[in-house]
Design a protein around this motif. Structure first.
Motif: not given
Length: 642
Positions: A198, A218, A222, A224-225, A228, A232, A315, A320, A377
């Motif tokens: 990351l 993650l 997380w 919600e990643i 992202f 991207e 991923l 980010l 985030l």
């Protein structure tokens, strides 16, 4: 209760007993769950004298033996080992090119009968206690303890961190070590285990920072990643989202009764200076409306198979871009994602009490920055926690109020949240295809299989028992030394595992475990430090927990047995025998009075004789004569009383 015949299995702890008349009398005829023959006899013989034969003090790499005795000991072939010793083709002190003795290999492979014969002949553990530490069954450890005076404690004590939180089997410590390695190690040093890179450029820094992380963790903590990863290609994936700087009194009002708020927050004010209940109710409405609008629960996107593969691939190396916040709040958030704790991973001490964080970081300013970073985030749940829970703590602490109960509730809620998120039960069964997006993604990272070892006995095994557990190898081998040793040892099991892994990319480990339900709970505990203990599995689960060195799980099973196992599940003598086998002082202390009363009633009713009792105490519990006489005396006192 006759002499038990030990199985030669490396991890199986049950025995087939030749029961006598006394055993049949002790067994409860009306019991639906009679565990009478399920408990192993303790192999303990108190030899106080030292062996005339002592192992070699040092290991000279040029002074080793190269005979088949080591392999035979590992295979459990005592007749051939004995023949080699008698014909002087081998001695009990011989070491191979790895510095290991025949005793070591018999202990590591779990062949109790071979180890006991070697110990009787004078073989002993080395000064590093390697035979004991590498024994993969509690039964073998009990045998070794009867021949040695080990100076170390065999039970790890629960550690209490600085915030007063007692860790169980170090899951949180392991997860925190992952975070620290991600922060302090460079990318090349932190390649073993993490499968995700990351990259993020913090506000005020010229160069981007790179973290090596664990994809499945993650995804679990997380989700919600995923957004992202889908976006991207966007120039600025992280949006600068600043939460409203509500007055702390308004934040506090969110979670308190208006009258309590008026009484607790303004105790030094006169009645006239205190806000009215009407104004407080208005603040409550403002806070609740704000939370409802801002902290919406995350909705997982609906993706097809191709999109899922694309997200998982992205991923692996996620950028980010520019972040509207500094490095420190991100690393605190990263520590929260892994551990469920609001902690600063850069401090030397492991855990910092919530109060110290707030006071040290100027309270409101840092909390605001932390909330904004979490919200940017898309960690809306964490932002809400910070808004509601820590806002409450900050205001109370600023006014020097002690709210330990609230802090305990906060930590307990976070622990349950962590256990729920990390549980593998949604993706680990190979036969059950996951439907939840998070479970589908987490399953993609599994690179190891675990299944029940084939039974030596000819039994029909159901399809459910033939199922396979999928897991993440690097994680489970760090959680338990058992998995680490089995997958990396030089025996046929380890060699076969690595060959299969090299050939197929994933290998299968066979585990000697009674049934799939126990195996599932062991894996669930490995991931989340949570297990569903029931009367039907608590005994075997406690034995398996000792094998995997999960001491806190053993204690939970121990507590469960004290509270739930009764004479309805097994006769009291068998329960007391189980306590001796497990080495549980707590169970022995709890069941001893009931066992004395139980056996006394059998004697009084003429079901057994005193001589049979003495024989069983000596043979089944392996008591010495003094202990036997003490127990018999206590039993006879109860007989006279009855």
């Amino acid at each position: 209760m006759g002499q038990a015949q030990q199985k030669n299995n490396s991890t199986t702890t049950t025995t087939a007993a030749n029961t006598s008349q006394f055993s049949s009398e002790l067994s409860s005829p009306n019991s639906a769950h009679n565990h009478g023959d399920d408990f192993s006899k303790i192999l303990a013989h108190n030899f106080s004298e030292k062996s005339p034969l002592t192992p070699k003090k040092g290991f000279d790499p040029f002074d080793f033996c190269d005979h088949e005795g080591f392999s035979l000991a590992k295979q459990g072939n005592w007749p051939r080992v004995e023949k080699m010793l008698k014909t002087k083709q081998a001695t009990i002190t011989d070491i191979d090119r790895h510095g290991n003795t025949m005793l070591y290999y018999s202990c590591l492979a779990g062949h109790v009968h071979v180890a006991k014969r070697l110990l009787d002949l004078g073989a002993r553990d080395d000064k590093f206690s390697r035979c004991y530490l590498n024994s993969l069954s509690q039964e073998m450890r009990w045998l070794l303890k009867s021949y040695h005076n080990y100076s170390f404690s065999t039970q790890k004590k629960a550690k209490e961190d600085e915030s007063g939180v007692i860790e169980d089997d170090n899951l949180v410590n392991l997860l925190l070590s992952f975070v620290k390695r991600a922060i302090f190690s460079n990318e090349e040093e932190n390649m073993d285990g993490p499968d995700m890179t990351l990259t993020i450029k913090f506000s005020g820094e010229q160069l981007p920072a790179t973290y090596r992380l664990h994809k499945w963790i993650l995804i679990s903590r997380w989700p919600e990643i995923i957004d992202f990863a889908l976006n991207e290609s966007s120039e600025h994936p992280i949006q600068n989202s600043v939460l409203s700087a509500l007055d702390l009194k308004t934040m506090l009002a969110y979670d308190l009764d208006p009258r309590e708020y008026q009484r607790e927050v303004f105790p030094a004010f006169s009645v006239l200076q205190r806000p009215t209940l009407e104004s407080i109710r208005s603040s409550v409405l403002v806070a609740k409306k704000y939370v409802k609008e801002k902290f919406l629960p995350y909705q997982l996107p609906t993706l097809n198979e191709e999109q899922i593969d694309q997200v998982y691939e992205r991923l692996s190396d996620l950028n980010l871009g520019d972040a509207p916040f500094s490095r420190k709040p991100f690393e605190v958030i990263l520590a929260y994602i892994y551990t469920g704790r609001i902690i600063d991973p850069r401090v030397k001490s492991i855990f910092i009490p919530l109060e110290k964080i707030i006071i040290r970081d100027a309270s409101v300013q840092f909390m605001q920055e932390l909330m904004d970073a979490a919200y940017s985030l898309k960690l809306t749940n964490l932002a809400k926690i910070l808004f509601v829970e820590i806002g409450v703590q900050a205001d109370f602490i600023a006014r020097k109020f002690k709210v330990k109960a609230n802090l305990d509730n906060f930590q307990d809620a976070r622990k349950k949240e962590l256990q729920k998120d990390l549980s593998p039960l949604g993706f680990c069964l190979e036969s059950k295809q996951p439907t939840n997006l998070l479970d589908i993604l987490r399953r993609k990272g599994c690179d190891m299989k675990i299944k029940l070892a084939e039974s030596i006995e000819d039994e029909e095994v159901s399809e459910q028992e033939r199922d396979v557990i999928l897991c993440h190898k690097k994680f489970v081998t760090k959680r338990s030394a058992y998995f680490d040793i089995i997958t990396s040892c030089g025996f046929s099991e380890g060699i076969q595992f690595r060959e299969e892994e090299e050939k197929n990319g994933i290998a299968t480990l066979e585990l000697n475990c009674p049934n799939m339900e126990i195996l599932k709970q062991l894996i669930n505990y490995t991931y989340s430090e949570n297990a569903n203990i029931t009367p039907s599995i608590c005994i075997e689960l406690s034995i398996q927990s000792q094998k995997l060195d999960y001491n806190a799980l053993f204690k939970k099973c121990e507590d469960f047995m004290v509270e739930n196992l009764t004479i309805q599940d097994a006769d009291m003598f068998e329960l007391y025998k189980l306590a001796n086998f497990l080495g549980s002082d707590k169970l022995k202390k709890f069941w001893k009075p009931q066992t004395i009363k139980y056996v006394a009633n059998l004697i009084k009713n003429g079901n057994i004789t005193l001589e049979q009792v003495k024989e069983s105490l000596l043979n089944e519990l392996d008591c010495d004569e003094n202990e036997c006489e003490t127990l018999v005396s206590q039993i006879m006192e109860k007989v006279d009383y009855c």
